[in-house]
Design an enzyme around this catalytic site. Structure first.
Site, mmCIF file in Angstrom:
data_model
loop_
_atom_site.group_PDB
_atom_site.id
_atom_site.type_symbol
_atom_site.label_atom_id
_atom_site.label_comp_id
_atom_site.label_asym_id
_atom_site.label_seq_id
_atom_site.Cartn_x
_atom_site.Cartn_y
_atom_site.Cartn_z
ATOM 1 N N GLU A 18 -3.433 -8.195 5.993
ATOM 2 C CA GLU A 18 -3.113 -8.211 7.445
ATOM 3 C C GLU A 18 -3.458 -9.563 8.059
ATOM 4 O O GLU A 18 -3.972 -9.634 9.180
ATOM 5 C CB GLU A 18 -3.826 -7.067 8.158
ATOM 6 C CG GLU A 18 -3.239 -5.738 7.781
ATOM 7 C CD GLU A 18 -2.807 -4.899 8.965
ATOM 8 O OE1 GLU A 18 -2.646 -5.440 10.077
ATOM 9 O OE2 GLU A 18 -2.611 -3.711 8.762
ATOM 10 N N THR B 89 0.866 -1.184 0.000
ATOM 11 C CA THR B 89 0.000 0.000 0.000
ATOM 12 C C THR B 89 0.902 1.233 0.000
ATOM 13 O O THR B 89 1.791 1.345 0.849
ATOM 14 C CB THR B 89 -0.920 -0.016 1.245
ATOM 15 O OG1 THR B 89 -1.717 -1.205 1.189
ATOM 16 C CG2 THR B 89 -1.825 1.200 1.295
HETATM 17 C C1 LIG Z 1 -4.960 -4.382 -1.501
HETATM 18 C C2 LIG Z 1 -3.821 -5.035 -0.775
HETATM 19 C C3 LIG Z 1 -3.037 -4.265 0.050
HETATM 20 C C4 LIG Z 1 -1.961 -4.850 0.709
HETATM 21 N N1 LIG Z 1 -1.134 -4.060 1.465
HETATM 22 C C5 LIG Z 1 0.004 -4.595 1.966
HETATM 23 C C6 LIG Z 1 0.969 -3.752 2.603
HETATM 24 O O1 LIG Z 1 0.784 -2.548 2.711
HETATM 25 N N2 LIG Z 1 2.118 -4.318 3.054
HETATM 26 C C7 LIG Z 1 2.353 -5.660 2.920
HETATM 27 O O2 LIG Z 1 3.400 -6.100 3.357
HETATM 28 N N3 LIG Z 1 1.452 -6.496 2.340
HETATM 29 C C8 LIG Z 1 0.299 -5.983 1.832
HETATM 30 N N4 LIG Z 1 -0.598 -6.797 1.197
HETATM 31 C C9 LIG Z 1 -0.319 -8.222 1.068
HETATM 32 C C10 LIG Z 1 -1.216 -9.077 1.943
HETATM 33 O O3 LIG Z 1 -0.881 -8.897 3.286
HETATM 34 C C11 LIG Z 1 -1.090 -10.542 1.475
HETATM 35 O O4 LIG Z 1 -1.760 -10.632 0.225
HETATM 36 C C12 LIG Z 1 -1.675 -11.514 2.477
HETATM 37 O O5 LIG Z 1 -0.869 -11.586 3.613
HETATM 38 C C13 LIG Z 1 -1.851 -12.932 1.913
HETATM 39 O O6 LIG Z 1 -0.684 -13.376 1.319
HETATM 40 P P1 LIG Z 1 -0.749 -14.013 -0.155
HETATM 41 O O7 LIG Z 1 -1.518 -13.078 -0.999
HETATM 42 O O8 LIG Z 1 0.634 -14.352 -0.574
HETATM 43 O O9 LIG Z 1 -1.590 -15.328 -0.003
HETATM 44 P P2 LIG Z 1 -1.029 -16.796 0.375
HETATM 45 O O10 LIG Z 1 -0.223 -16.718 1.610
HETATM 46 O O11 LIG Z 1 -0.396 -17.376 -0.835
HETATM 47 O O12 LIG Z 1 -2.381 -17.555 0.699
HETATM 48 C C14 LIG Z 1 -3.237 -18.047 -0.329
HETATM 49 C C15 LIG Z 1 -4.365 -18.816 0.352
HETATM 50 O O13 LIG Z 1 -3.821 -19.921 1.101
HETATM 51 C C16 LIG Z 1 -4.218 -19.819 2.448
HETATM 52 N N5 LIG Z 1 -3.142 -20.295 3.338
HETATM 53 C C17 LIG Z 1 -1.822 -19.979 3.289
HETATM 54 N N6 LIG Z 1 -1.168 -20.589 4.284
HETATM 55 C C18 LIG Z 1 -2.076 -21.299 4.992
HETATM 56 C C19 LIG Z 1 -2.037 -22.123 6.155
HETATM 57 N N7 LIG Z 1 -0.905 -22.345 6.820
HETATM 58 N N8 LIG Z 1 -3.195 -22.676 6.587
HETATM 59 C C20 LIG Z 1 -4.358 -22.463 5.948
HETATM 60 N N9 LIG Z 1 -4.464 -21.685 4.850
HETATM 61 C C21 LIG Z 1 -3.345 -21.113 4.380
HETATM 62 C C22 LIG Z 1 -4.493 -18.344 2.676
HETATM 63 O O14 LIG Z 1 -5.338 -18.142 3.794
HETATM 64 C C23 LIG Z 1 -5.127 -17.966 1.354
HETATM 65 O O15 LIG Z 1 -6.488 -18.307 1.363
HETATM 66 C C24 LIG Z 1 -1.702 -6.233 0.552
HETATM 67 C C25 LIG Z 1 -2.519 -6.998 -0.285
HETATM 68 C C26 LIG Z 1 -3.546 -6.409 -0.961
HETATM 69 C C27 LIG Z 1 -4.364 -7.263 -1.896
#
Ligand SMILES: Cc1cc2nc3c(=O)[nH]c(=O)nc-3n(C[C@H](O)[C@H](O)[C@H](O)COP(=O)(O)OP(=O)(O)OC[C@H]3O[C@@H](n4cnc5c(N)ncnc54)[C@H](O)[C@@H]3O)c2cc1C
Length: 435
Positions: free
Chosen positions: A415, A189
């Site tokens: 988050e 963000t």
């Molecule tokens: C609009 C937006 C703003 C954001 N802003 C920021 C920011 O300012 N700073 C920042 O650092 N990040 C930011 N993010 C990133 C955000 O925090 C991540 O997208 C989020 O933490 C999920 O990570 P991922 O997308 O890699 O999903 P993944 O970790 O790949 O997860 C994919 C799916 O698998 C599930 N999963 C993964 N591991 C497990 C487990 N152990 N047990 C059960 N289920 C699991 C998840 O719940 C999810 O449903 C932002 C994202 C968006 C879309």
């Protein structure tokens, strides 16, 4: 008729207990807001109603950071470090969620542009030294004449939920007394447009999260920081989200949050396996989770109010649609779920404030996670039901609930996803390392 002797005994007992329990410690639980809390909440609400909401659709369509709105908020003292400190320093912990709920009730995309900076400034506050607070926290926001935003960069293409997979590397160069940062951050963000980027990087990959630290990178003072793709999103479209690349970015040694000496000590403890489980990202998320929940409640409440008004005025079969239990019961559930989520948020807020005063050692049962999880899922469900109540109109951009539904969805993802929140709670209640 009651027995007069028993009644007198009961009255004596009640009197004695009443006197005892009016002492401090017994009479402190209250959900009633004080005058100042109400005043600040109403001030934020007025700004949300008069400035944010009328601009919501335009900035959602433009998919740009609403700088004029940020500036207007800064001019009246609603955006800036002082504003944040004012909300933060409330022993009940409620001011922050109260104001967030109002602003996100106005519009989530614009409100995220106003509040996204808080993640970086919270990271500086929770991990930095007093000197670092005064050096960097004000700069995150700029001044009313020259407003700035800040970015907190933890996630990476290969490290979302799994922060231990962070690959961005910070290497200390003893010759120049600098850190050299290399890597790619994802979904940040305000990434690339922020003045201050707080970057979580690994110093010693062999230590996992314990080998990580957070660094302050002032964009205009370094070379090698490049914004990647600006992401086109489902919702929160007035908030800028982008990848950020760090290519041999050099920053002074003093820019590691907490200071280099402390980091060296922490790494040494970790190498001898004595470290605590806390890491830079987690400390930030712990402090902000319930606030994110309050944002989701703001969106849910906004959609609920639109749906309630619509259900009273829309007539089908010769009567308002709310005359049908099928619609009225949906609205009853929406109202109840919003209030239930808010109570969880207020509890976590109160515990967080106590934690800061050193009174409560931790969120023992994942209370911050419970608040964020519940509020995020309520926001998704309530906004979807609002579309259902508005029927065809709800599905169009002529009405705000489709935007609110798009905005709400992020609250089960960022988050900490809903699954990760459940993991945190499950581990907290069981004491087991559930996977
Ligand atoms: C609009 C937006 C703003 C954001 N802003 C920021 C920011 O300012 N700073 C920042 O650092 N990040 C930011 N993010 C990133 C955000 O925090 C991540 O997208 C989020 O933490 C999920 O990570 P991922 O997308 O890699 O999903 P993944 O970790 O790949 O997860 C994919 C799916 O698998 C599930 N999963 C993964 N591991 C497990 C487990 N152990 N047990 C059960 N289920 C699991 C998840 O719940 C999810 O449903 C932002 C994202 C968006 C879309």
């Amino acid at each position: 008729m009651s027995d007069p002797v028993v009644s007198a005994d009961v009255m004596t007992l009640a009197g004695a207990l009443g006197a005892e329990r009016s002492k401090p410690g017994w009479s402190t639980f209250s959900l009633a807001l004080n005058d100042e809390q109400r005043e600040i909440r109403d001030w934020a609400h007025t700004f949300a109603a008069e400035v944010i909401r009328p601009a919501a659709s335009e900035w959602d369509e433009r998919e740009e950071t609403p700088w004029p709105v940020i500036q207007e908020a800064a001019k009246i003292g609603l955006y800036g470090l002082d504003a944040n400190v004012n909300l933060f320093v409330d022993p009940s912990g409620l001011l922050m969620p109260l104001v967030h709920e109002e602003l996100f009730w106005g519009d989530a995309g614009i409100a995220m542009s106003l509040k996204g900076t808080g993640l970086a400034s919270s990271a500086i506050f929770s991990n930095g030294t007093a000197e670092q607070w005064s050096q960097w926290m004000g700069r995150c926001y700029g001044t009313p004449d020259d407003v700035r935003v800040a970015a907190f960069c933890s996630s990476e293409p290969g490290a979302g939920s799994d922060v231990s997979a962070i690959r961005t590397r910070a290497t200390y160069d003893a010759v120049t007394d600098e850190w050299v940062i290399n890597g790619q951050k994802a979904w940040a963000t305000n990434g690339g447009i922020a003045d201050i980027h707080v970057v979580v990087a690994t110093v010693d990959p062999s230590l996992g999260t314990k080998g990580q630290a957070a660094f302050v990178v002032p964009r205009t003072e370094v070379r090698g920081l490049q914004q990647g793709t600006k992401l086109r999103k489902h919702g929160l479209r007035a908030s800028h989200t982008a990848d950020v690349f760090f290519d041999n970015v050099r920053i002074p040694a003093a820019n590691v949050l907490g200071g280099k000496e402390k980091l060296d000590e922490r790494l040494a403890r970790a190498r001898s396996a004595q470290a605590s489980g806390r890491n830079a990202s987690m400390a930030t998320f712990e402090m902000t989770r319930h606030i994110v929940g309050a944002q989701a409640i703001g969106i849910a409440r906004a959609a609920y109010e639109v749906a309630l008004d619509y259900a009273k005025s829309r007539e089908q079969f010769g009567r308002p649609i709310i005359d049908n239990q099928g619609i009225a019961f949906k609205l009853a559930d929406m109202a109840m779920e919003i209030d239930a989520a808010r109570l969880l948020v207020w509890r976590a807020a109160n515990m967080s404030a106590a934690l800061m005063r050193g009174e409560t050692p931790d969120y023992r049962h994942g209370e911050g996670s419970m608040a964020k999880l519940k509020a995020g899922e309520v926001a998704v469900r309530v906004t979807e039901e609002a579309i259902q109540i508005l029927g065809g109109n709800g599905y169009t951009r002529e009405y705000p609930v489709e935007r609110m539904h798009r905005d709400a969805k992020i609250y089960t993802i960022f988050e900490g996803t809903s699954e990760i929140q459940r993991l945190v709670i499950a581990r907290a209640i069981s004491g087991m390392r559930i996977r």
